[in-house]
Scaffold this motif. Structure first.
Motif, PDB file in Angstrom:
ATOM      1  N   VAL A  41      10.487  -5.559  -2.078  1.00 30.40           N
ATOM      2  CA  VAL A  41      10.487  -7.011  -0.407  1.00 30.40           C
ATOM      3  C   VAL A  41       9.397  -8.230  -1.491  1.00 30.40           C
ATOM      4  O   VAL A  41       8.632  -7.234  -2.262  1.00 30.40           O
ATOM      5  N   ARG A  42       9.771  -8.829  -0.685  1.00 31.13           N
ATOM      6  CA  ARG A  42       9.245 -10.174  -1.295  1.00 31.13           C
ATOM      7  C   ARG A  42       7.422 -10.628  -0.608  1.00 31.13           C
ATOM      8  O   ARG A  42       6.529 -10.654  -0.676  1.00 31.13           O
ATOM      9  N   ASN A  43       7.839 -10.121   0.892  1.00 31.87           N
ATOM     10  CA  ASN A  43       6.837 -10.593   1.939  1.00 31.87           C
ATOM     11  C   ASN A  43       6.676 -10.188   2.561  1.00 31.87           C
ATOM     12  O   ASN A  43       8.090 -10.126   3.719  1.00 31.87           O
ATOM     13  N   PRO A  44       6.365  -9.095   2.943  1.00 27.98           N
ATOM     14  CA  PRO A  44       6.587  -8.292   4.275  1.00 27.98           C
ATOM     15  C   PRO A  44       5.479  -8.466   5.870  1.00 27.98           C
ATOM     16  O   PRO A  44       6.003  -8.160   6.105  1.00 27.98           O
ATOM     17  N   MET A  45       5.070  -9.937   5.484  1.00 32.39           N
ATOM     18  CA  MET A  45       4.405 -10.560   6.852  1.00 32.39           C
ATOM     19  C   MET A  45       5.508 -11.894   7.090  1.00 32.39           C
ATOM     20  O   MET A  45       4.882 -12.438   8.017  1.00 32.39           O
ATOM     21  N   ALA A  46       6.259 -11.779   6.235  1.00 37.29           N
ATOM     22  CA  ALA A  46       7.567 -13.075   6.954  1.00 37.29           C
ATOM     23  C   ALA A  46       8.215 -12.361   8.537  1.00 37.29           C
ATOM     24  O   ALA A  46       8.364 -11.523   8.081  1.00 37.29           O
ATOM     25  N   PRO A  99       8.060  -8.779  12.364  1.00 36.94           N
ATOM     26  CA  PRO A  99       7.524  -9.454  10.553  1.00 36.94           C
ATOM     27  C   PRO A  99       8.338  -8.321   9.390  1.00 36.94           C
ATOM     28  O   PRO A  99       8.279  -6.807  10.370  1.00 36.94           O
ATOM     29  N   VAL A 100       8.552  -8.740   7.662  1.00 36.61           N
ATOM     30  CA  VAL A 100       9.333  -7.324   7.354  1.00 36.61           C
ATOM     31  C   VAL A 100       8.910  -6.308   7.616  1.00 36.61           C
ATOM     32  O   VAL A 100       9.913  -5.217   7.846  1.00 36.61           O
ATOM     33  N   TRP A 120       7.629  -4.227   9.736  1.00 41.27           N
ATOM     34  CA  TRP A 120       7.615  -4.175  11.211  1.00 41.27           C
ATOM     35  C   TRP A 120       9.106  -2.736  10.592  1.00 41.27           C
ATOM     36  O   TRP A 120       9.175  -1.792  11.317  1.00 41.27           O
ATOM     37  N   ILE A 121      10.611  -3.561  10.606  1.00 44.12           N
ATOM     38  CA  ILE A 121      11.489  -3.453   9.923  1.00 44.12           C
ATOM     39  C   ILE A 121      11.089  -2.218   8.955  1.00 44.12           C
ATOM     40  O   ILE A 121      11.931  -0.941   9.376  1.00 44.12           O
ATOM     41  N   LEU A 122      10.344  -2.592   7.813  1.00 45.76           N
ATOM     42  CA  LEU A 122      10.606  -1.511   7.213  1.00 45.76           C
ATOM     43  C   LEU A 122       9.941   0.126   7.385  1.00 45.76           C
ATOM     44  O   LEU A 122      10.188   1.041   7.259  1.00 45.76           O
ATOM     45  N   GLU A 123       8.801  -0.128   8.670  1.00 49.08           N
ATOM     46  CA  GLU A 123       8.534   0.764   9.147  1.00 49.08           C
ATOM     47  C   GLU A 123       9.187   1.859   9.944  1.00 49.08           C
ATOM     48  O   GLU A 123       9.339   3.137   9.795  1.00 49.08           O
ATOM     49  N   LYS A 124       9.998   0.649  10.217  1.00 53.68           N
ATOM     50  CA  LYS A 124      11.377   1.938  11.530  1.00 53.68           C
ATOM     51  C   LYS A 124      12.380   2.685  10.022  1.00 53.68           C
ATOM     52  O   LYS A 124      12.831   3.499  11.268  1.00 53.68           O
ATOM     53  N   ILE A 125      12.779   1.409  10.219  1.00 58.75           N
ATOM     54  CA  ILE A 125      13.813   2.237   8.806  1.00 58.75           C
ATOM     55  C   ILE A 125      13.403   3.726   7.776  1.00 58.75           C
ATOM     56  O   ILE A 125      13.797   4.714   8.225  1.00 58.75           O
ATOM     57  N   ALA A 126      11.698   3.338   7.491  1.00 61.81           N
ATOM     58  CA  ALA A 126      11.564   4.751   7.159  1.00 61.81           C
ATOM     59  C   ALA A 126      11.263   5.376   8.040  1.00 61.81           C
ATOM     60  O   ALA A 126      10.753   7.275   7.682  1.00 61.81           O
ATOM     61  N   GLU A 169      10.184 -19.577   1.029  1.00 62.39           N
ATOM     62  CA  GLU A 169       9.996 -19.240   2.144  1.00 62.39           C
ATOM     63  C   GLU A 169       9.566 -19.596   3.840  1.00 62.39           C
ATOM     64  O   GLU A 169       8.352 -18.991   3.216  1.00 62.39           O
ATOM     65  N   ALA A 170      10.212 -19.652   4.931  1.00 58.73           N
ATOM     66  CA  ALA A 170       9.274 -19.768   6.371  1.00 58.73           C
ATOM     67  C   ALA A 170       8.580 -18.265   6.132  1.00 58.73           C
ATOM     68  O   ALA A 170       8.883 -17.383   5.530  1.00 58.73           O
ATOM     69  N   HIS A 171       7.342 -18.627   7.155  1.00 52.03           N
ATOM     70  CA  HIS A 171       6.791 -17.180   6.665  1.00 52.03           C
ATOM     71  C   HIS A 171       6.821 -16.679   8.528  1.00 52.03           C
ATOM     72  O   HIS A 171       6.435 -16.227   8.726  1.00 52.03           O
ATOM     73  N   TYR A 172       7.364 -18.103   9.193  1.00 50.76           N
ATOM     74  CA  TYR A 172       7.035 -17.753  10.648  1.00 50.76           C
ATOM     75  C   TYR A 172       8.299 -18.058  11.439  1.00 50.76           C
ATOM     76  O   TYR A 172       8.496 -19.731  11.202  1.00 50.76           O
TER      77      TYR A 172
END
Length: 352
Positions: free
Chosen positions: A218-223, A266-267, A269-275, A293-296
């Motif tokens: 992933v490029r930007n986990p806080m996007a 943020p990205v 959050w998605i990663l943690e849910k998938i895990a 890429e936009a952050h927010y």
């Protein structure tokens, strides 16, 4: 959305071979509509178009390019549709950096061509142009953008979609006063769901990595993005098209279809849910080749809630679960048209 309205209606869909167009086609055919399609071949293999046998839902469909105005117009006039839903696009931010001219040609002149074709096709009463939340001039606000906010775009994709919105508004203002066709646009958030194999999208990248037993990068986990299941905006487009056809000018406008504020996550959050759902899933961060890429980004969908009685039904957690279930069914070589229709039925029966 009623079968009384949609049964027998002739619907012309561009981009029906794509991810969102496939789900839209499944739902409209289920409502009794007669479908006519115009699109390039599926952009990926596998594709929802292939695995859910979308082609057989159509009375007629053609492979064609929206940049080819003559071919597009001929196809639309042959179909003689009541309603046009325009989804064909170059939909990827990062690809737009590699192919800016193609992105502008498809997303801007493709919009011009579809509007011109509709003007010359006497049967068309309503047209919905599907764009994106990224059409807004992003100021990184922590509140949602409304439909009357300034348009803009840092990258070619976002700018091309802002241009598409400006073109749509110009045609609506210049040629829509006689009511043929009434013109609206729909702006959705970051969609996810089964049947998406696009490159450089978070969920497809995650499931490719899981299937291969690899880490996802992933490029930007806080996007932060307004994530939503694909059926959320599709429900909005269908409701909008019905009201636009029925009531005309009152609904000839731009409309946001975004998730609840709590689902702009943020990205990471998605990663943690998938895990949590997929033990052993891991990721790494590499921003070395990242472009801007936009952050927010968030959407305010108050207009759709108030005037279309539209509201998101699935939480982001539910959307991720439904996407995971769809992917597992496909991996098990299930009947993906039936499974997809089952998810549509579950969505119709659900509420937050």
């Amino acid at each position: 959305m009623t079968t009384d309205f949609w049964s027998g209606k002739r619907i012309f869909i561009t981009g029906h071979t794509g991810f969102k167009g496939g789900w839209l086609s499944l739902w409209l055919e289920q409502l009794g509509a007669k479908l006519f399609g115009y699109s390039l071949p599926p952009p990926t293999s596998p594709s929802l178009f292939e695995v859910a046998a979308i082609e057989s839902l159509f009375t007629e469909h053609r492979f064609g390019d929206v940049r080819d105005a003559a071919s597009l117009t001929q196809a639309m006039q042959a179909a003689a549709p009541d309603i046009v839903l325009h989804l064909a696009a170059q939909p990827l931010v990062r690809y737009s950096y590699a192919a800016p001219a193609e992105t502008f040609a498809v997303n801007v002149m493709g919009t011009v061509n579809i509007l011109e074709a509709a003007r010359s096709t006497g049967s068309v009463q309503a047209l919905v142009n599907v764009t994106t939340d990224k059409c807004y001039h992003n100021r990184e606000w922590h509140w949602g953008y409304r439909e009357d906010e300034a348009l803009g775009g840092h990258d070619p994709y976002s700018a091309s979609k802002a241009c598409s919105e400006i073109v749509t508004a110009a045609y609506r203002n210049s040629f829509g006063q006689d009511g043929r066709p009434w013109i609206a646009s729909g702006r959705a958030g970051n969609v996810l769901g089964g049947g998406d194999w696009a490159l450089d999208r978070l969920l497809p990248d995650i499931f490719r990595a899981i299937d291969a037993g690899e880490k996802v990068t992933v490029r930007n986990p806080m996007a932060t993005r307004p994530w939503q299941h694909v059926l959320e905006p599709v429900a909005g487009y269908i409701a909008l098209a019905e009201q636009l056809f029925t009531h005309g000018e009152e609904f000839a406008a731009a409309w946001n279809f975004g998730p609840a504020d709590t689902d702009a996550q943020p990205v990471q959050w998605i990663l943690e849910k998938i895990a949590e759902m997929r033990p052993g899933f891991v990721w790494n961060i590499d921003a070395a080749d990242a472009v801007h890429e936009a952050h927010y980004l968030k959407l305010d969908s108050s207009r759709a809630r108030a005037l279309l009685s539209w509201a998101p039904r699935w939480t982001l957690s539910s959307a991720l679960q439904q996407t995971s279930l769809w992917h597992d069914a496909w991996r098990a070589e299930g009947d993906m048209r039936s499974f997809s229709r089952q998810q549509i039925a579950e969505y119709e029966a659900s509420g937050r």
